[in-house]
Design an enzyme around this catalytic site. Structure first.
Site, PDB file in Angstrom:
ATOM      1  CB  CYS A 183       4.595 -25.688  58.519  1.00  0.00           C
ATOM      2  SG  CYS A 183       3.122 -27.004  58.646  1.00  0.00           S
ATOM      3  CD  GLU A 200      -3.171 -23.368  56.661  1.00  0.00           C
ATOM      4  OE1 GLU A 200      -2.308 -22.906  57.737  1.00  0.00           O
ATOM      5  OE2 GLU A 200      -4.366 -23.155  56.841  1.00  0.00           O
TER       6      GLU A 200
HETATM    7  P1  NAD Z   1       7.429 -22.161  48.456  1.00  0.00           P
HETATM    8  O1  NAD Z   1       6.416 -21.217  48.915  1.00  0.00           O
HETATM    9  O2  NAD Z   1       8.824 -21.873  47.778  1.00  0.00           O
HETATM   10  O3  NAD Z   1       6.309 -23.032  47.329  1.00  0.00           O
HETATM   11  C1  NAD Z   1       5.109 -23.459  47.630  1.00  0.00           C
HETATM   12  C2  NAD Z   1       4.523 -23.539  46.296  1.00  0.00           C
HETATM   13  O4  NAD Z   1       4.208 -22.174  45.866  1.00  0.00           O
HETATM   14  C3  NAD Z   1       5.173 -23.982  45.051  1.00  0.00           C
HETATM   15  O5  NAD Z   1       4.276 -25.038  44.557  1.00  0.00           O
HETATM   16  C4  NAD Z   1       5.671 -23.123  44.675  1.00  0.00           C
HETATM   17  O6  NAD Z   1       6.174 -23.652  42.881  1.00  0.00           O
HETATM   18  C5  NAD Z   1       4.760 -22.257  44.513  1.00  0.00           C
HETATM   19  N1  NAD Z   1       5.303 -20.739  44.161  1.00  0.00           N
HETATM   20  C6  NAD Z   1       6.522 -20.224  44.398  1.00  0.00           C
HETATM   21  N2  NAD Z   1       6.266 -18.833  43.847  1.00  0.00           N
HETATM   22  C7  NAD Z   1       5.167 -18.637  43.478  1.00  0.00           C
HETATM   23  C8  NAD Z   1       4.362 -17.530  43.122  1.00  0.00           C
HETATM   24  N3  NAD Z   1       5.016 -16.497  42.857  1.00  0.00           N
HETATM   25  N4  NAD Z   1       3.077 -17.632  42.589  1.00  0.00           N
HETATM   26  C9  NAD Z   1       2.534 -18.510  43.028  1.00  0.00           C
HETATM   27  N5  NAD Z   1       2.933 -20.109  43.656  1.00  0.00           N
HETATM   28  C10 NAD Z   1       4.385 -19.789  43.467  1.00  0.00           C
HETATM   29  O7  NAD Z   1       7.321 -23.219  49.787  1.00  0.00           O
HETATM   30  P2  NAD Z   1       8.185 -24.520  49.884  1.00  0.00           P
HETATM   31  O8  NAD Z   1       9.684 -24.244  49.835  1.00  0.00           O
HETATM   32  O9  NAD Z   1       7.743 -25.351  48.615  1.00  0.00           O
HETATM   33  O10 NAD Z   1       7.563 -25.151  51.072  1.00  0.00           O
HETATM   34  C11 NAD Z   1       8.353 -24.947  52.387  1.00  0.00           C
HETATM   35  C12 NAD Z   1       7.349 -23.707  53.104  1.00  0.00           C
HETATM   36  O11 NAD Z   1       5.969 -24.169  53.161  1.00  0.00           O
HETATM   37  C13 NAD Z   1       7.824 -23.620  54.591  1.00  0.00           C
HETATM   38  O12 NAD Z   1       7.957 -22.209  54.848  1.00  0.00           O
HETATM   39  C14 NAD Z   1       6.796 -24.234  55.274  1.00  0.00           C
HETATM   40  O13 NAD Z   1       6.645 -23.741  56.781  1.00  0.00           O
HETATM   41  C15 NAD Z   1       5.485 -24.012  54.659  1.00  0.00           C
HETATM   42  N6  NAD Z   1       4.594 -25.044  54.901  1.00  0.00           N
HETATM   43  C16 NAD Z   1       3.710 -24.502  55.511  1.00  0.00           C
HETATM   44  C17 NAD Z   1       2.624 -25.359  56.032  1.00  0.00           C
HETATM   45  C18 NAD Z   1       1.298 -24.906  56.901  1.00  0.00           C
HETATM   46  O14 NAD Z   1       0.279 -25.751  56.811  1.00  0.00           O
HETATM   47  N7  NAD Z   1       1.263 -23.841  57.382  1.00  0.00           N
HETATM   48  C19 NAD Z   1       2.420 -26.710  55.481  1.00  0.00           C
HETATM   49  C20 NAD Z   1       3.657 -26.867  54.915  1.00  0.00           C
HETATM   50  C21 NAD Z   1       4.523 -26.175  54.471  1.00  0.00           C
END
Ligand code: NAD
Length: 482
Positions: free
Chosen positions: A281, A247
């Site tokens: 999002c 997502e």
């Molecule tokens: P992010 O991708 O930076 O981090 C999300 C999670 O992934 C965190 O727990 C982070 O520690 C982890 N992570 C980071 N690098 C990783 C790796 N290499 N391997 C595994 N895990 C890793 O996102 P964010 O800044 O926390 O959140 C914002 C983003 O999330 C925005 O782009 C938003 O649109 C998206 N989002 C999408 C939805 C949806 O349902 N589509 C919902 C909420 C947020």
């Protein structure tokens, strides 16, 4: 100030390396907690715990596991105010929003999936000479990785269906918002869920998160976060043939047709742009307005948004709190600067608000409205994930559809019109997973949730989640008796 620990095999423990990461309240800049900086060794311990717990948890019936979900929901409900406060302090979001959205949904996620799974019917296909029974089996160990914008709301959205379908869990919340995940672990410990079934490991994404995705014994990855991270997750998990759900980000269009009753809808349209400081999002960060009503729409939008109260997230009247961090605010501000370079005009906001001393180091930013940009500009097509909205004119409906579809994202859209038939016909032509007509973020938990293109892979929600968190097995039996 609390020292949060991992929760592995029914015990709260430090990371093996004893290293920690500081966690801050983004509205004040105060340090509020430390979390373990976990490494692959901690993930291995969590996997070992799951391995031990797996068999007996998978042998319980769905209705027995549903009872555990109900117990968790009841305890979460008792701690409703704690969830709301922690979420507000950890993310900077207004307390009223933390109550109505985060705390409320976290409880209902557990109740909803308990009830849905209990009543789920497994399929049978009868042949002349045999019967096919399709059963849902647990996948095994589920790695659940979540972002910071809706911390417990999104974590519980994965934990509940994963548990009820008989999986053991390793959850990795965002390092920026660990508080309510820790509270969930406390509740799970209090209700006495068998040890090893739910494990919580904190740490950086590229260390601890990556170790979850890489671990060969973790069979499934459910990831919510940014598109760039999603690519790394997909690249790592795909060659291991893990079940994977992504997502990801969005750049959602809000389409205002010429018959829209602007006055009665403006509050909801503004909410769709600025809820949670635009850090949802699904936020409608591009508003496409029919040119015949462009001026009156803009006037009403600016009038309404200028009344929105920005400030102390714990104040009951606050409508806009702080962004998640000062670094993230810088990223958002860089887009405002870029918008000006790209020929846009900032007609509202764009600055850091002047708040009292307590919030002087907070990551606040005024709600910002930008006009005059080309719909293909970077500002209008890239995800900003902040309180910034761009407004664009259209004349023909086909133009609105082309503009809406012109980004790499495909998560959601909203359409505002009195002609709902026309709205539905436009909706079908949008390349998104979800469309709201005359509403936004109006959620029925049974419906599919998710995006297309760079917004993700797979669907969550209702039976779609229950299927993702299980393996289908067909058992074809031919009667051998005469
Ligand atoms: P992010 O991708 O930076 O981090 C999300 C999670 O992934 C965190 O727990 C982070 O520690 C982890 N992570 C980071 N690098 C990783 C790796 N290499 N391997 C595994 N895990 C890793 O996102 P964010 O800044 O926390 O959140 C914002 C983003 O999330 C925005 O782009 C938003 O649109 C998206 N989002 C999408 C939805 C949806 O349902 N589509 C919902 C909420 C947020």
């Amino acid at each position: 100030m609390i020292n949060i620990q991992n929760y592995i095999n029914g015990k709260f423990i430090n990371s093996i390396n004893n290293e920690v990461i500081e966690n801050y309240n983004p509205a004040t800049g105060e340090e509020i907690a430390t979390i373990p900086r976990s490494s692959p060794k901690d993930i291995q311990n969590a996997v070992n715990a799951c391995e031990k717990a797996k068999l007996s948890w998978s042998k319980l019936s769905i209705s027995e596991r549903s009872k555990w979900l109900d117990k968790i929901a009841n305890e979460l409900e008792k701690r409703f105010e704690d969830v709301s406060k922690l979420e507000s302090i950890d993310t900077g979001k207004p307390i009223s929003l933390a109550r109505t959205v985060d705390a409320t949904r976290s409880v209902s996620n557990f109740r909803f999936f308990a009830n849905l799974a209990k009543n789920m019917k497994e399929k049978q296909f009868e042949m002349n000479d045999a019967m096919n029974n399709v059963i849902n089996k647990p996948v095994g160990i589920a790695g659940l990785i979540t972002p910071w914008n809706l911390p417990l709301y999104l974590l519980s959205w994965k934990v509940a269906p994963a548990l009820v379908m008989g999986n053991c869990i390793i959850a990795k919340p965002s390092e920026l918002t660990p508080m309510t995940a820790n509270l969930l672990a406390e509740i799970i410990d209090d209700v006495g869920l068998p040890k090893g079934v739910f494990n919580l490991v904190h740490g950086y994404g590229n260390e601890c998160g990556q170790a979850v995705v890489e671990h060969p014994e973790i069979n499934l990855i459910s990831f919510t976060g940014g598109t760039e991270t999603g690519k790394i997750v997909a690249k790592t998990a795909a060659p291991m043939f893990k079940k994977i759900s992504l997502e990801l980000g969005g750049k959602n269009a809000t389409i205002i047709l010429k018959d829209t009753d602007i006055k009665s809808n403006i509050k909801n349209i503004a909410k769709s742009a600025f809820l949670n400081q635009g850090q949802v999002c699904l936020c409608g960060s591009r508003i496409l307005v029919h040119e015949s009503i462009y001026s009156s729409f803009l006037e009403e939008l600016l009038k309404y948004v200028s009344t929105m109260k920005i400030g102390d997230p714990l104040n009951e009247d606050t409508q806009l709190g702080s962004l998640i961090s000062c670094e993230h605010r810088e990223k958002v501000e860089s887009y405002i600067k870029l918008a000006i370079e790209e020929g846009g005009e900032v007609v509202l906001g764009g600055e850091r608000p002047k708040l009292n001393e307590k919030f002087a180091n907070g990551a606040f930013l005024e709600p910002t409205v930008i006009i005059g940009l080309n719909h293909n500009s970077r500002t209008a097509t890239e995800e900003i994930f902040g309180p910034v909205v761009t407004i664009h004119k259209f004349n023909e409906i086909d133009d609105a559809i082309n503009i809406a579809n012109c980004t790499k994202y495909g998560l959601a859209a909203s359409i505002w019109t009195q002609d709902t038939n026309l709205g539905e016909s436009i909706a079908e032509r949008l390349d998104t997973g979800m469309v709201w007509i005359n509403c936004w973020l109006h959620r029925d938990l049974r419906v599919p949730f998710g995006g297309v293109k760079s917004s993700g892979l797979g669907r969550e929600g209702g039976l779609y989640s229950l299927q993702f968190f299980s393996e289908l097995q067909n058992i074809c039996t031919m009667d051998n008796t005469n």
